[in-house]
Enzyme design. Structure first.
Site, PDB file in Angstrom:
ATOM      1  N   GLY A 220     125.730  37.973  87.031  1.00 65.26           N
ATOM      2  CA  GLY A 220     124.348  38.112  87.497  1.00 65.26           C
ATOM      3  C   GLY A 220     123.978  39.532  87.892  1.00 65.26           C
ATOM      4  N   ASN A 221     124.895  40.214  88.601  1.00 60.67           N
ATOM      5  CA  ASN A 221     124.518  41.532  89.128  1.00 60.67           C
ATOM      6  C   ASN A 221     124.530  42.634  88.066  1.00 60.67           C
ATOM      7  OD1 ASN A 221     127.390  41.618  89.028  1.00 60.67           O
ATOM      8  ND2 ASN A 221     127.236  43.451  90.296  1.00 60.67           N
TER       9      ASN A 221
ATOM     10  N   LYS B   7     125.583  23.216  89.250  1.00 65.47           N
ATOM     11  CA  LYS B   7     125.377  24.618  88.865  1.00 65.47           C
ATOM     12  C   LYS B   7     124.120  25.193  89.532  1.00 65.47           C
ATOM     13  CE  LYS B   7     125.515  28.260  86.141  1.00 65.47           C
ATOM     14  NZ  LYS B   7     126.562  29.252  86.347  1.00 65.47           N
TER      15      LYS B   7
ATOM     16  N   LYS C 186     128.844  30.330  82.222  1.00 66.31           N
ATOM     17  CA  LYS C 186     128.960  31.405  81.230  1.00 66.31           C
ATOM     18  C   LYS C 186     130.400  31.915  81.078  1.00 66.31           C
ATOM     19  CE  LYS C 186     129.211  35.600  83.593  1.00 66.31           C
ATOM     20  NZ  LYS C 186     129.486  35.067  84.891  1.00 66.31           N
TER      21      LYS C 186
ATOM     22  N   LYS D   8     135.871  31.759  86.593  1.00 66.50           N
ATOM     23  CA  LYS D   8     136.397  32.987  85.991  1.00 66.50           C
ATOM     24  C   LYS D   8     137.910  32.880  85.815  1.00 66.50           C
ATOM     25  CE  LYS D   8     132.892  35.692  88.342  1.00 66.50           C
ATOM     26  NZ  LYS D   8     131.819  35.361  87.415  1.00 66.50           N
TER      27      LYS D   8
HETATM   28  P1  ADP Z   1     128.746  36.241  88.542  1.00 68.69           P
HETATM   29  O1  ADP Z   1     127.259  36.271  88.543  1.00 68.69           O
HETATM   30  O2  ADP Z   1     129.345  37.558  88.171  1.00 68.69           O
HETATM   31  O3  ADP Z   1     129.336  35.086  87.796  1.00 68.69           O
HETATM   32  P2  ADP Z   1     129.585  34.904  91.005  1.00 68.69           P
HETATM   33  O4  ADP Z   1     128.819  35.060  92.266  1.00 68.69           O
HETATM   34  O5  ADP Z   1     129.501  33.607  90.275  1.00 68.69           O
HETATM   35  O6  ADP Z   1     129.167  36.128  90.091  1.00 68.69           O
HETATM   36  O7  ADP Z   1     131.140  35.189  91.288  1.00 68.69           O
HETATM   37  C1  ADP Z   1     131.582  36.377  91.929  1.00 68.69           C
HETATM   38  C2  ADP Z   1     131.764  36.148  93.424  1.00 68.69           C
HETATM   39  O8  ADP Z   1     132.912  35.357  93.662  1.00 68.69           O
HETATM   40  C3  ADP Z   1     132.027  37.371  94.249  1.00 68.69           C
HETATM   41  O9  ADP Z   1     130.849  38.046  94.586  1.00 68.69           O
HETATM   42  C4  ADP Z   1     132.727  36.807  95.492  1.00 68.69           C
HETATM   43  O10 ADP Z   1     131.808  36.644  96.551  1.00 68.69           O
HETATM   44  C5  ADP Z   1     133.173  35.429  95.062  1.00 68.69           C
HETATM   45  N1  ADP Z   1     134.597  35.118  95.296  1.00 68.69           N
HETATM   46  C6  ADP Z   1     135.027  33.915  95.703  1.00 68.69           C
HETATM   47  N2  ADP Z   1     136.360  33.895  95.818  1.00 68.69           N
HETATM   48  C7  ADP Z   1     136.802  35.129  95.462  1.00 68.69           C
HETATM   49  C8  ADP Z   1     138.108  35.712  95.368  1.00 68.69           C
HETATM   50  N3  ADP Z   1     139.208  35.011  95.628  1.00 68.69           N
HETATM   51  N4  ADP Z   1     138.196  36.999  94.972  1.00 68.69           N
HETATM   52  C9  ADP Z   1     137.083  37.710  94.688  1.00 68.69           C
HETATM   53  N5  ADP Z   1     135.821  37.202  94.755  1.00 68.69           N
HETATM   54  C10 ADP Z   1     135.678  35.921  95.126  1.00 68.69           C
HETATM   55 MG    MG Z   2     129.034  32.985  88.264  1.00 66.82          MG
END
Ligand code: ADP
Ligand code: MG
Length: 306
Positions: free
Chosen positions: A9-10, A127, A208, A270
């Site tokens: 997203g970012n 979601k 995604k 992820k």
């Molecule tokens: P994207 O839009 O890139 O998919 P998400 O918000 O879905 O982003 O996922 C990334 C987020 O996951 C990070 O900003 C963080 O807050 C969160 N997160 C949760 N657990 C972890 C972890 N173990 N290590 C790193 N980030 C984590």
């Molecule tokens: Mg995400």
């Protein structure tokens, strides 16, 4: 080298996931600079991306205008966001290529992804899409949507079935082998089911990261690069004893996953994507931030899973 780069997203909108168009272009321009570095090094690249904020905005626009214009279902909105975001990425990349004298073509492929009609996810929306709402706004929204708690408020929740296969993967593979930069599986792809050979769209949003992994394996990618807003994956994330993971074998990551270090809806998918990618023949999955992308590729940053 063949790589699938999954943009979070970012990479496309601000931290609060607002869909102001100026901000989307500004953010994507910055992302394009990062990607240009890899392209300069002769990589064959497919770019995938999320669509949570954009599809949420479109859904609300449909609702507001429903008495004047027929509303479009979620699968059609998925296609709209692929076109809209694909256009922004295409233009930002081409402009950056022009500046740097890179001569590569870029194309967006509207991508359908097969899901199982009987996937239990259809009965349980998980979601998050659209902007983040405060308590008062969320109470109002609850009349029309399933709302779920997120870090800083509330978001609309929709079903998120597992991707099974990518309908357009053959043409995507052909294009990248021709050196074309392909933007595909946007928003996790448009969920479709195949009934007696006939495709039909479904109202859901596929994750995604999981869709990117399917595509990466189907086109025989070496690397799955997941770009998000953290430089590393951490153990004990957000706690005093948090520690970054620099390198891990699949078995090790699976153990941490079971121990609950990676929550669903953010880091969980992820990690699942990284594990599945390696188990299905991928060489390396890297999870890092947009800013650290190039350092990560050179092995100086990011979490490397192999
Ligand atoms: P994207 O839009 O890139 O998919 P998400 O918000 O879905 O982003 O996922 C990334 C987020 O996951 C990070 O900003 C963080 O807050 C969160 N997160 C949760 N657990 C972890 C972890 N173990 N290590 C790193 N980030 C984590
Ligand atoms: Mg995400």
């Amino acid at each position: 080298m063949k790589a699938v780069i999954a943009l979070g997203g970012n990479a496309l909108t601000g931290k609060d996931r607002k869909t102001d168009i100026k901000l989307q272009f500004e953010t994507t321009r910055n992302t394009a600079k990062s990607i240009a570095k890899m392209i300069k090094n002769g990589w064959h690249i497919v770019i995938t991306h999320g669509n949570g904020p954009q599809i949420g905005s479109l859904l609300l626009q449909q609702k507001k205008a429903m008495h004047e214009i027929p509303s479009m279902p979620l699968h059609v909105l998925g296609a709209l966001t692929q076109g809209q975001i694909g256009y922004i990425i295409q233009q930002c990349l081409l402009n950056e290529f022009k500046k740097q004298g890179i001569k590569r073509e870029v194309v967006t492929i509207i991508t359908q992804v097969i899901v199982d009609e009987k996937d239990p996810a259809f009965k349980k929306p998980t979601k998050p899409i659209g902007p983040v709402y405060n308590d008062k706004e969320a109470n109002e929204m609850k009349k029309s949507y399933v709302m779920g708690r997120v870090e800083n408020g509330w978001r609309i929740l929709v079903p998120s079935p597992k991707p099974i296969s990518i309908v357009e993967s053959k043409i995507i593979k052909k294009l990248i082998e021709e050196n074309v930069i392909v933007i595909a599986a946007g928003g996790g792809g448009i969920p479709v089911v195949r009934k007696n050979g006939i495709l039909e769209g479904k109202d859901a949003v596929i994750d995604k990261d999981l869709a990117s992994q399917k595509l990466a394996n189907e086109i025989g990618a070496d690397i799955l690069l997941i770009l998000t807003d953290v430089d590393y994956v951490y153990l004990n994330y957000g706690k005093e004893n948090e520690i970054e993971i620099r390198e891990a074998k699949v078995e090790e990551i699976e153990k941490y996953y079971r121990e609950g270090h990676f929550p669903p809806g953010s880091m969980g998918p992820k990690i699942e994507a990284a594990i599945n990618f390696i188990k299905n023949g991928g060489k390396e999955a890297i999870i890092t931030s947009i800013d650290k992308a190039w350092e990560a590729i050179e092995g100086r940053a990011g979490t490397h899973i192999f």
